[in-house]
Scaffold this active site. Sequence first.
Site, PDB file in Angstrom:
ATOM      1  N   PHE A 155      51.019 -13.623  34.562  1.00 22.39           N
ATOM      2  CA  PHE A 155      51.180 -12.783  35.761  1.00 22.39           C
ATOM      3  C   PHE A 155      52.585 -12.235  35.900  1.00 22.39           C
ATOM      4  CE2 PHE A 155      52.969 -16.677  37.563  1.00 22.39           C
ATOM      5  CZ  PHE A 155      53.979 -16.165  38.380  1.00 22.39           C
ATOM      6  N   LYS A 179      43.549  -9.011  27.800  1.00 21.44           N
ATOM      7  CA  LYS A 179      42.997  -9.823  28.896  1.00 21.44           C
ATOM      8  C   LYS A 179      44.209 -10.152  29.773  1.00 21.44           C
ATOM      9  CE  LYS A 179      42.547 -13.284  30.715  1.00 21.44           C
ATOM     10  NZ  LYS A 179      43.103 -13.447  32.090  1.00 21.44           N
ATOM     11  N   GLU A 182      44.764 -12.369  36.029  1.00 21.25           N
ATOM     12  CA  GLU A 182      43.878 -11.992  37.137  1.00 21.25           C
ATOM     13  C   GLU A 182      44.682 -11.688  38.401  1.00 21.25           C
ATOM     14  OE1 GLU A 182      44.068 -14.706  35.237  1.00 21.25           O
ATOM     15  OE2 GLU A 182      42.424 -16.048  35.754  1.00 21.25           O
ATOM     16  N   ARG A 183      45.954 -12.097  38.426  1.00 24.46           N
ATOM     17  CA  ARG A 183      46.725 -11.978  39.668  1.00 24.46           C
ATOM     18  C   ARG A 183      47.271 -10.567  39.909  1.00 24.46           C
ATOM     19  NH1 ARG A 183      45.714 -16.745  40.651  1.00 24.46           N
ATOM     20  NH2 ARG A 183      46.328 -18.506  39.366  1.00 24.46           N
ATOM     21  N   SER A 232      51.642 -20.331  30.146  1.00 24.97           N
ATOM     22  CA  SER A 232      52.224 -21.664  30.302  1.00 24.97           C
ATOM     23  C   SER A 232      51.972 -22.516  29.051  1.00 24.97           C
ATOM     24  CB  SER A 232      51.627 -22.332  31.541  1.00 24.97           C
ATOM     25  OG  SER A 232      50.227 -22.405  31.385  1.00 24.97           O
ATOM     26  N   CYS A 287      60.145 -16.251  32.314  1.00 31.43           N
ATOM     27  CA  CYS A 287      60.167 -17.307  31.292  1.00 31.43           C
ATOM     28  C   CYS A 287      61.581 -17.515  30.763  1.00 31.43           C
ATOM     29  CB  CYS A 287      59.245 -16.943  30.144  1.00 31.43           C
ATOM     30  SG  CYS A 287      59.761 -15.437  29.345  1.00 31.43           S
TER      31      CYS A 287
HETATM   32  P1  NAD Z   1      48.984 -19.195  32.698  1.00 38.57           P
HETATM   33  O1  NAD Z   1      49.124 -20.031  31.477  1.00 38.57           O
HETATM   34  O2  NAD Z   1      48.392 -19.801  33.913  1.00 38.57           O
HETATM   35  O3  NAD Z   1      48.089 -17.899  32.381  1.00 38.57           O
HETATM   36  C1  NAD Z   1      48.327 -17.089  31.265  1.00 38.57           C
HETATM   37  C2  NAD Z   1      47.012 -16.445  30.832  1.00 38.57           C
HETATM   38  O4  NAD Z   1      46.128 -17.490  30.416  1.00 38.57           O
HETATM   39  C3  NAD Z   1      46.315 -15.663  31.925  1.00 38.57           C
HETATM   40  O5  NAD Z   1      45.794 -14.471  31.387  1.00 38.57           O
HETATM   41  C4  NAD Z   1      45.213 -16.604  32.393  1.00 38.57           C
HETATM   42  O6  NAD Z   1      44.071 -15.919  32.827  1.00 38.57           O
HETATM   43  C5  NAD Z   1      44.902 -17.409  31.144  1.00 38.57           C
HETATM   44  N1  NAD Z   1      44.471 -18.782  31.458  1.00 38.57           N
HETATM   45  C6  NAD Z   1      44.840 -19.530  32.531  1.00 38.57           C
HETATM   46  N2  NAD Z   1      44.256 -20.744  32.475  1.00 38.57           N
HETATM   47  C7  NAD Z   1      43.511 -20.754  31.362  1.00 38.57           C
HETATM   48  C8  NAD Z   1      42.681 -21.753  30.756  1.00 38.57           C
HETATM   49  N3  NAD Z   1      42.499 -22.963  31.304  1.00 38.57           N
HETATM   50  N4  NAD Z   1      42.075 -21.446  29.587  1.00 38.57           N
HETATM   51  C9  NAD Z   1      42.252 -20.232  29.015  1.00 38.57           C
HETATM   52  N5  NAD Z   1      43.020 -19.260  29.557  1.00 38.57           N
HETATM   53  C10 NAD Z   1      43.650 -19.513  30.708  1.00 38.57           C
HETATM   54  O7  NAD Z   1      50.429 -18.584  33.004  1.00 38.57           O
HETATM   55  P2  NAD Z   1      50.889 -17.748  34.268  1.00 38.57           P
HETATM   56  O8  NAD Z   1      50.985 -18.657  35.441  1.00 38.57           O
HETATM   57  O9  NAD Z   1      50.107 -16.505  34.375  1.00 38.57           O
HETATM   58  O10 NAD Z   1      52.368 -17.331  33.780  1.00 38.57           O
HETATM   59  C11 NAD Z   1      53.496 -18.158  33.938  1.00 38.57           C
HETATM   60  C12 NAD Z   1      53.772 -18.963  32.691  1.00 38.57           C
HETATM   61  O11 NAD Z   1      53.937 -18.096  31.575  1.00 38.57           O
HETATM   62  C13 NAD Z   1      55.066 -19.744  32.786  1.00 38.57           C
HETATM   63  O12 NAD Z   1      54.857 -21.004  32.223  1.00 38.57           O
HETATM   64  C14 NAD Z   1      56.045 -18.927  31.961  1.00 38.57           C
HETATM   65  O13 NAD Z   1      57.124 -19.650  31.422  1.00 38.57           O
HETATM   66  C15 NAD Z   1      55.144 -18.431  30.884  1.00 38.57           C
HETATM   67  N6  NAD Z   1      55.702 -17.256  30.232  1.00 38.57           N
HETATM   68  C16 NAD Z   1      56.228 -17.415  28.988  1.00 38.57           C
HETATM   69  C17 NAD Z   1      56.806 -16.336  28.357  1.00 38.57           C
HETATM   70  C18 NAD Z   1      57.406 -16.487  26.995  1.00 38.57           C
HETATM   71  O14 NAD Z   1      57.768 -15.469  26.429  1.00 38.57           O
HETATM   72  N7  NAD Z   1      57.526 -17.671  26.433  1.00 38.57           N
HETATM   73  C19 NAD Z   1      56.833 -15.078  28.978  1.00 38.57           C
HETATM   74  C20 NAD Z   1      56.267 -14.958  30.244  1.00 38.57           C
HETATM   75  C21 NAD Z   1      55.697 -16.061  30.868  1.00 38.57           C
END
Ligand code: NAD
Length: 503
Positions: A155, A179, A182-183, A232, A287
Amino acid sequence: MSTTTTLTTIHHFINGAETTGEGDRTQPVYNPATGQVAAELRLANEADLNTTVAAARKAADSWGDISLAKRTAVLFKFRELVAAHVDELAELITAEHGKVLSDAKGEIGRGLEVIEFACGIPQLLKGDYSDQVSTGIDVFSFREPLGVVAGITPFNFPVMVPLWMAPMAIATGNAFILKPSERDPSAPMLLAKLWKQAGLPDGVFQVLHGGKETVDGLLTHPDVDGISFVGSTPIAQYVHETATKQGKRVQALGGAKNHAIVMPDADLDNAADHLAAAAFGSAGERCMAISVAVAVGDAADLIVKKVEERALAIKVKNGTEPDADMGPVITPASKERIVKIVTEAETAGAAMVVDGRDLVVPGHEEGFWVGPTVIDHVSTEMTAYTEEIFGPVLVVVRVEDLEAGIKLINSNPYGNGTAIFTSSGANARKFQRSVTVGMVGINVPLPVPVAYHSFGGWKNSLFGDKHIYGPEGVSFYTRGKVITSRWPEPTHVSGASYNFPSN
Ligand code: NAD
């Protein structure tokens, strides 16, 4: 008089058109500054997933075969369209993510850099040629697209992270299925329309909305060849394991706990400015945010005081306000989690320097607000240190010297970004050479690489071999082919040889 408002519905973008799809489930999309539901999002079902992948498969076959000149023309046009729609994209980001408009424009700028890099794809895809490796034999190698690749994005950067992936995947000849989170799904939908306007054939860039079910469908679908994930750490690890088991190529970028060392020899005003910006910009939902200040020796009291002054001056408002420095966090659940972690640190004996837990923004009482928070004397057992907070919270850990600071960082399971503030070249050099982190800043708090270098962390911040965008992006979205060729002279008389070929 009662007024009824009809909610906007956000659709999928499949095979060149916005479509409701067959899935009948929806999910609310919020404006985090007002706390109000802003739209409803259609969620894909299995039939939608299959339709999208089939369209991508078909599109990949022709797009992968199209000339580099034609591909490049689409990329140049897309670049111009994104640049012309910065304001519109930024408004969509702010409305659903909450970050301030100037910051939203900043993320689009970083996305544009990747499109610009991808415009140079003819140069990037030039292969190698070895003449006469054996008598009459030449060898050449080049890279071909994987086919269909999917990008699953978080998000916190609804435009930049999709643009870390799609321009590279498309420039290298793949069809790309996004994909998004959703937020905040509206800005990615505008990207889809801009790709189409740029002349990209239908099916080469598609957007499919959904949660775990849709992600699982993409990870296991036999016609998806590669997966780029950013999110994450637990989900990144799951995505990597699940999709590699299916024989797919995977890069899965995870969470972070980024430390910045502040040396006593640093320009502390400069360090405090950058620390505050890196900790509280975008409400800490980056991140590469700095969430741990590692204060060395005598620097500690001074830097804490200076960061406190800056944190107290931050204007927390609806991101649409021109003078806002920081907006809300993404959801009520996120706010609750951040507040809980801060309270745990306080209970465990840490010192609250600035406390943003009870912030209320007048006129926006329903918004998801957490103010800038600074916690001093944090120890490594506290959840404020062990967890990725992903909110506007800076924790301060005090250490005696540079060696202790480096040891602390290297013991941390994450390895996305880190920084040192110092005026000593020797300290900086020692730090850059010994720290086990993928992206390192020297007096630069958010060392996000430019598009012609690649982006990636180490340890629990990235699962897979390849970093994202830049030269490693080209390599990730393609596979090598090596041709060994002989064109015998028509007069040549050859006899069969049953030995292993030699020169
Ligand atoms: P998230 O992991 O909750 O979601 C990321 C994606 O995964 C979304 O599209 C979501 O729909 C999907 N997802 C969520 N739960 C899932 C599941 N159980 N099974 C399969 N898919 C699932 O992350 P977020 O809250 O949207 O974003 C924040 C996180 O992203 C933080 O941890 C941040 O550090 C990380 N991030 C990392 C980088 C990097 O470059 N390393 C960059 C941006 C964000």
